[in-house]
Design an enzyme around this catalytic site. Structure first.
Site, PDB file in Angstrom:
ATOM      1  N   LYS A  90       0.279  -0.934   0.108  1.00  0.00           N
ATOM      2  CA  LYS A  90       0.167  -0.128   0.366  1.00  0.00           C
ATOM      3  C   LYS A  90       0.847   1.190  -0.182  1.00  0.00           C
ATOM      4  O   LYS A  90       0.675   2.521  -0.679  1.00  0.00           O
ATOM      5  CB  LYS A  90      -0.967   0.375   1.655  1.00  0.00           C
ATOM      6  CG  LYS A  90      -1.885  -0.779   1.230  1.00  0.00           C
ATOM      7  CD  LYS A  90      -2.733  -1.356   2.562  1.00  0.00           C
ATOM      8  CE  LYS A  90      -3.940  -1.943   2.154  1.00  0.00           C
ATOM      9  NZ  LYS A  90      -4.255  -2.323   3.619  1.00  0.00           N
ATOM     10  N   GLN A 142      -5.480  -1.158   9.825  1.00  0.00           N
ATOM     11  CA  GLN A 142      -5.402  -2.181   8.642  1.00  0.00           C
ATOM     12  C   GLN A 142      -6.232  -3.445   9.633  1.00  0.00           C
ATOM     13  O   GLN A 142      -5.914  -3.702  11.051  1.00  0.00           O
ATOM     14  CB  GLN A 142      -3.804  -2.665   8.456  1.00  0.00           C
ATOM     15  CG  GLN A 142      -3.848  -4.729   8.105  1.00  0.00           C
ATOM     16  CD  GLN A 142      -4.049  -4.984   6.661  1.00  0.00           C
ATOM     17  OE1 GLN A 142      -4.472  -2.883   5.791  1.00  0.00           O
ATOM     18  NE2 GLN A 142      -4.534  -5.423   6.021  1.00  0.00           N
ATOM     19  N   ASP A 149     -11.793   3.153   3.745  1.00  0.00           N
ATOM     20  CA  ASP A 149     -11.831   1.440   3.301  1.00  0.00           C
ATOM     21  C   ASP A 149     -12.971   1.495   3.426  1.00  0.00           C
ATOM     22  O   ASP A 149     -14.116   0.375   3.100  1.00  0.00           O
ATOM     23  CB  ASP A 149     -11.743   0.587   4.890  1.00  0.00           C
ATOM     24  CG  ASP A 149     -10.502  -0.122   4.972  1.00  0.00           C
ATOM     25  OD1 ASP A 149      -9.803  -0.884   3.531  1.00  0.00           O
ATOM     26  OD2 ASP A 149      -9.479  -0.221   6.264  1.00  0.00           O
TER      27      ASP A 149
HETATM   28  N1  GUN Z   1      -7.830  -6.655   6.592  1.00  0.00           N
HETATM   29  C1  GUN Z   1      -7.125  -7.734   4.943  1.00  0.00           C
HETATM   30  N2  GUN Z   1      -8.498  -6.696   4.128  1.00  0.00           N
HETATM   31  C2  GUN Z   1      -8.137  -5.439   4.652  1.00  0.00           C
HETATM   32  C3  GUN Z   1      -8.525  -4.730   4.282  1.00  0.00           C
HETATM   33  O1  GUN Z   1      -9.233  -4.635   3.034  1.00  0.00           O
HETATM   34  N3  GUN Z   1      -8.558  -3.464   5.223  1.00  0.00           N
HETATM   35  C4  GUN Z   1      -8.303  -2.934   6.185  1.00  0.00           C
HETATM   36  N4  GUN Z   1      -8.287  -2.000   6.872  1.00  0.00           N
HETATM   37  N5  GUN Z   1      -7.929  -4.749   6.453  1.00  0.00           N
HETATM   38  C5  GUN Z   1      -7.753  -5.299   5.731  1.00  0.00           C
END
Ligand code: GUN
Length: 297
Positions: A54, A98, A121
């Site tokens: 990311k 996350q 998100d």
């Molecule tokens: N953990 C696995 N997929 C995601 C996601 O799309 N967003 C976040 N914040 N955590 C994750």
């Protein structure tokens, strides 16, 4: 029939190029740089890989990137205080915490502490409600990526039968809402669904997000259907070592479907591209500029 393979890697690269161009335009016209803060608690190896990717792609798109790595013993109070300070930071337009979080922290409390307009998100209850009621919202990245792939392949989705396999808050439920917004007839099927393969066989669109390696076989699929595979499952390979497979048995389903996403190289790359698109959208909305319509819902 042999299905067309939908190249998510190439589509995501195009999307990132569009985002990068818009970021340059924002900087030139308004001296504004979209900023994304990623918060990682603990040292889960899979989460570390996601977060590294990311950050890399955020920087490549010309955005401001901030990363907060916190010890797994951090208190809920301290994490909420960090989210509060990011909410107030004018250089930050997107906040991503996350998941999963350690068990002593209330995930919903933390997610709902994020300012909804910075919730890239799309997990905040306010954004969930806005999607469900057809208002402009931040949309979860993986379902958004699936929707963009489907629109690119099929054009207008109106009237099509869509079956979403899986009912998670991150993928299944928001995916169903987005398909409903695009006027599909939507069914959410899950582990308790009766005759799940029969239900799936009626679908023009199948989105598989169950987290079980190659569960969906050719006999689940209507000839010509469009199949989007969200699953990423690590399996032992017959000859030794491990490999990644989706929820769909790709080799057999691609003999029946009209189009199918591969794993890897399908939905996966779209997710981070959509995170960048969401960060750009958040920056535009917070700053009162028009957000590019092709990159948001
Ligand atoms: N953990 C696995 N997929 C995601 C996601 O799309 N967003 C976040 N914040 N955590 C994750």
């Amino acid at each position: 029939m042999v299905a067309d393979v939908l190249d998510g890697k190439a589509f995501a690269a195009k999307l990132r190029a569009m985002v990068t161009k818009e970021v340059t335009r924002l900087k030139d016209a308004h001296g504004m740089t979209p900023g994304l803060a990623v918060v990682l608690v603990g040292d889960d190896p899979a989460s570390q890989v996601y977060v590294r990717n990311k950050r890399k792609q955020t920087v490549e798109a010309g955005m401001h990137s901030v990363e907060h790595r916190l010890d797994s013993t951090i208190s809920e109070e301290a994490l909420l205080a960090l989210v509060g300070s990011l909410n107030k930071d004018p250089a930050i337009h997107g906040i991503l915490v996350q998941l999963p979080l350690p068990s002593h922290i209330d995930e919903a409390l933390v997610i709902n502490a994020i300012a909804p307009e910075k919730d890239v998100d799309g997990f905040h209850v306010s954004n969930v409600g806005r999607i469900a009621t057809g208002q402009a919202a931040m949309v979860p990245c993986t379902p958004l990526g699936c929707l963009l792939l489907l629109r690119d392949r099929l054009g207008d989705l109106s009237g099509l039968n869509a079956v979403v396999l899986g009912r998670s808050n991150i993928v299944g439920k928001p995916m169903a809402q987005l398909l409903l917004r695009d006027s599909c007839t939507v069914t959410i099927a899950h582990s308790r669904t009766r005759d799940i393969s029969g239900v799936c066989r009626r679908a023009d669109i199948v989105v598989a997000a169950v987290g079980r390696a190659e569960m969906i076989g050719a006999d689940w699929i209507k000839p010509g259907a469009t199949v989007i595979d969200v699953g990423i499952n690590r399996i032992e390979k017959p000859g030794g070592g491990t490999g990644l497979v989706g929820d769909v048995a790709f080799a057999e389903v691609s003999q029946v479907a009209g189009a199918i996403t591969p794993v890897p190289g399908g939905v996966g790359p779209m997710t981070i591209a959509c995170l960048l698109a969401n960060t750009l959208t958040a920056c535009c909305r917070i700053s009162g500029f028009r957000a590019p319509a092709t990159l948001s819902v």
